[in-house]
Design an enzyme around this catalytic site. Structure first.
Site, PDB file in Angstrom:
ATOM      1  N   ARG A  69       0.818  -1.219   0.000  1.00 39.71           N
ATOM      2  CA  ARG A  69       0.000   0.000   0.000  1.00 39.71           C
ATOM      3  C   ARG A  69       0.846   1.262   0.000  1.00 39.71           C
ATOM      4  O   ARG A  69       0.414   2.295  -0.498  1.00 39.71           O
ATOM      5  CB  ARG A  69      -0.976  -0.035   1.183  1.00 39.71           C
ATOM      6  CG  ARG A  69      -2.152  -0.951   0.943  1.00 39.71           C
ATOM      7  CD  ARG A  69      -2.991  -1.083   2.175  1.00 39.71           C
ATOM      8  NE  ARG A  69      -2.546  -2.150   3.041  1.00 39.71           N
ATOM      9  CZ  ARG A  69      -2.657  -2.144   4.365  1.00 39.71           C
ATOM     10  NH1 ARG A  69      -3.179  -1.107   4.974  1.00 39.71           N
ATOM     11  NH2 ARG A  69      -2.245  -3.161   5.076  1.00 39.71           N
ATOM     12  N   GLU A 106       1.399  -5.033  13.394  1.00 38.18           N
ATOM     13  CA  GLU A 106       0.215  -5.234  14.234  1.00 38.18           C
ATOM     14  C   GLU A 106      -0.284  -6.674  14.165  1.00 38.18           C
ATOM     15  O   GLU A 106      -0.787  -7.205  15.144  1.00 38.18           O
ATOM     16  CB  GLU A 106      -0.903  -4.251  13.836  1.00 38.18           C
ATOM     17  CG  GLU A 106      -2.008  -4.196  14.879  1.00 38.18           C
ATOM     18  CD  GLU A 106      -3.193  -3.335  14.472  1.00 38.18           C
ATOM     19  OE1 GLU A 106      -3.213  -2.776  13.366  1.00 38.18           O
ATOM     20  OE2 GLU A 106      -4.126  -3.243  15.286  1.00 38.18           O
TER      21      GLU A 106
HETATM   22  O1  LIG Z   1       3.149   0.087  11.797  1.00 36.04           O
HETATM   23  P1  LIG Z   1       3.030  -1.380  11.497  1.00 36.04           P
HETATM   24  O2  LIG Z   1       2.482  -2.161  12.647  1.00 36.04           O
HETATM   25  O3  LIG Z   1       4.330  -1.943  10.995  1.00 36.04           O
HETATM   26  O4  LIG Z   1       1.954  -1.561  10.342  1.00 36.04           O
HETATM   27  C1  LIG Z   1       1.887  -0.732   9.215  1.00 36.04           C
HETATM   28  C2  LIG Z   1       2.118  -1.484   7.952  1.00 36.04           C
HETATM   29  O5  LIG Z   1       1.105  -2.491   7.794  1.00 36.04           O
HETATM   30  C3  LIG Z   1       0.568  -2.394   6.489  1.00 36.04           C
HETATM   31  O6  LIG Z   1       1.278  -3.147   5.553  1.00 36.04           O
HETATM   32  P2  LIG Z   1       1.135  -4.731   5.367  1.00 36.04           P
HETATM   33  O7  LIG Z   1       2.386  -5.351   5.919  1.00 36.04           O
HETATM   34  O8  LIG Z   1      -0.169  -5.198   5.916  1.00 36.04           O
HETATM   35  O9  LIG Z   1       1.236  -4.935   3.819  1.00 36.04           O
HETATM   36  P3  LIG Z   1       0.375  -4.462   2.552  1.00 36.04           P
HETATM   37  O10 LIG Z   1       0.667  -2.994   2.360  1.00 36.04           O
HETATM   38  O11 LIG Z   1       0.947  -5.306   1.471  1.00 36.04           O
HETATM   39  O12 LIG Z   1      -1.095  -4.715   2.800  1.00 36.04           O
HETATM   40  C4  LIG Z   1       0.678  -0.920   6.160  1.00 36.04           C
HETATM   41  O13 LIG Z   1       0.605  -0.679   4.768  1.00 36.04           O
HETATM   42  C5  LIG Z   1       2.005  -0.558   6.749  1.00 36.04           C
HETATM   43  O14 LIG Z   1       3.086  -0.800   5.864  1.00 36.04           O
HETATM   44  N1  LIG Z   2      -5.224  -1.671  11.581  1.00 41.63           N
HETATM   45  C1  LIG Z   2      -4.616  -1.562  10.386  1.00 41.63           C
HETATM   46  N2  LIG Z   2      -5.315  -1.167   9.306  1.00 41.63           N
HETATM   47  C2  LIG Z   2      -4.698  -1.058   8.106  1.00 41.63           C
HETATM   48  N3  LIG Z   2      -3.410  -1.301   7.922  1.00 41.63           N
HETATM   49  C3  LIG Z   2      -2.691  -1.709   8.960  1.00 41.63           C
HETATM   50  N4  LIG Z   2      -1.392  -2.035   9.082  1.00 41.63           N
HETATM   51  C4  LIG Z   2      -1.168  -2.383  10.357  1.00 41.63           C
HETATM   52  N5  LIG Z   2      -2.273  -2.281  11.091  1.00 41.63           N
HETATM   53  C5  LIG Z   2      -3.248  -1.858  10.234  1.00 41.63           C
END
Ligand SMILES: O=P(O)(O)OC[C@H]1O[C@H](OP(=O)(O)OP(=O)(O)O)[C@H](O)[C@@H]1O
Ligand SMILES: Nc1ncnc2[nH]cnc12
Length: 182
Positions: A69, A106
Site C-alpha cells: 500500500r 500489528e
Molecule cells: O506500523 P506497522 O504495525 O508496521 O503496520 C503498518 C504497515 O502495515 C501495512 O502493511 P502490510 O504489511 O499489511 O502490507 P500491505 O501494504 O501489502 O497490505 C501498512 O501498509 C504498513 O506498511
Molecule cells: N489496523 C490496520 N489497518 C490497516 N493497515 C494496517 N497495518 C497495520 N495495522 C493496520
C-alpha cells in the site's frame, strides 16, 4: 484531469468519510483501516498526494514506499516532488543484491528488503506509507535506509493509529500524518 480543491479541514473530513473500518481483518481483534476508497476517489487521491508532498522541508532526492500500500502513495508523491522512487519490498521479491530487516507489525512478522545500489550515500529520503500502526514497518525501513548512509528527512502517513504507539518507535524524526485515530 482532476483539480486539487480539497485542502485543510475539508480534506480531513473527506478522508475520514472514505476510509472504511473493517473489524477482525486480517486477524481477529484487528480494526483494519481500508484505504482503497481513498484511491478510488480521484479528487481525494490527488489531494492526499499533494498534501503529503507539501509536508516536507527542503529538497528530497528519493521517496521510499513500502510494499504494497505504501507504493500507491509514495510513487505519486515522488513524481510530485521531482524525486526518485525506491520500493521497500517483502522478502524474496527483489533480485538483489539486497539488505534486509525482520520486524513485527500489528498482525504478524515480516521481512523487508531494498536494493542499496538505489540509495546513494547522503541521499535525502522521505518515507511514505498508508498506515502507521505499531511502527515496526517504518522503523525497519529507517534502519535499512540509514544503514545505506541515507538521511531520512521525514516519514509521512495517510493514517496514524495513535493508540498503537508507532510514533514512539520513530522518536526524534519528523512524522506527519494526515489523519490521527486515537
Ligand atoms: O506500523 P506497522 O504495525 O508496521 O503496520 C503498518 C504497515 O502495515 C501495512 O502493511 P502490510 O504489511 O499489511 O502490507 P500491505 O501494504 O501489502 O497490505 C501498512 O501498509 C504498513 O506498511
Ligand atoms: N489496523 C490496520 N489497518 C490497516 N493497515 C494496517 N497495518 C497495520 N495495522 C493496520
Amino acid at each position: 484531469m482532476t483539480s486539487v480543491d480539497l485542502t485543510g479541514p475539508a480534506l480531513l473530513a473527506r478522508i475520514t468519510e472514505l476510509i472504511r473500518d473493517v473489524p477482525d481483518f486480517p486477524t481477529p481483534g484487528v480494526g483494519f483501516k481500508d484505504i482503497t476508497p481513498v484511491l478510488a476517489d480521484a479528487a481525494a487521491f490527488s489531494a492526499v498526494v499533494a498534501e503529503m508532498a507539501a509536508r516536507v522541508d527542503g529538497p528530497v532526492d528519493l521517496v521510499v514506499g513500502m510494499e504494497a500500500r505504501g507504493f500507491m502513495f509514495a510513487a505519486p508523491v515522488a513524481v510530485a516532488l521531482g524525486a526518485g522512487f525506491v520500493p521497500v519490498r517483502k522478502a524474496g521479491k527483489l533480485p538483489g543484491p539486497t539488505v534486509s530487516r525482520e520486524y513485527s507489525l500489528e498482525y504478524g512478522t515480516a521481512t523487508v528488503e531494498l536494493h542499496p545500489a538505489d540509495i546513494p550515500a547522503g541521499s535525502r529520503v522521505l518515507v511514505v506509507d498508508d498506515v502507521l500502526a505499531t511502527g515496526g514497518t517504518a522503523a525497519a525501513t529507517v534502519e535499512l535506509l540509514e544503514g545505506c548512509g541515507a538521511e531520512v528527512v521525514g516519514l509521512t502517513f495517510l493514517v496514524d493509529l495513535e493508540f498503537l504507539g508507532g510514533r514512539a518507535r520513530l522518536h526524534g524524526r519528523r512524522v506527519e500524518a494526515l489523519l490521527g485515530v486515537s
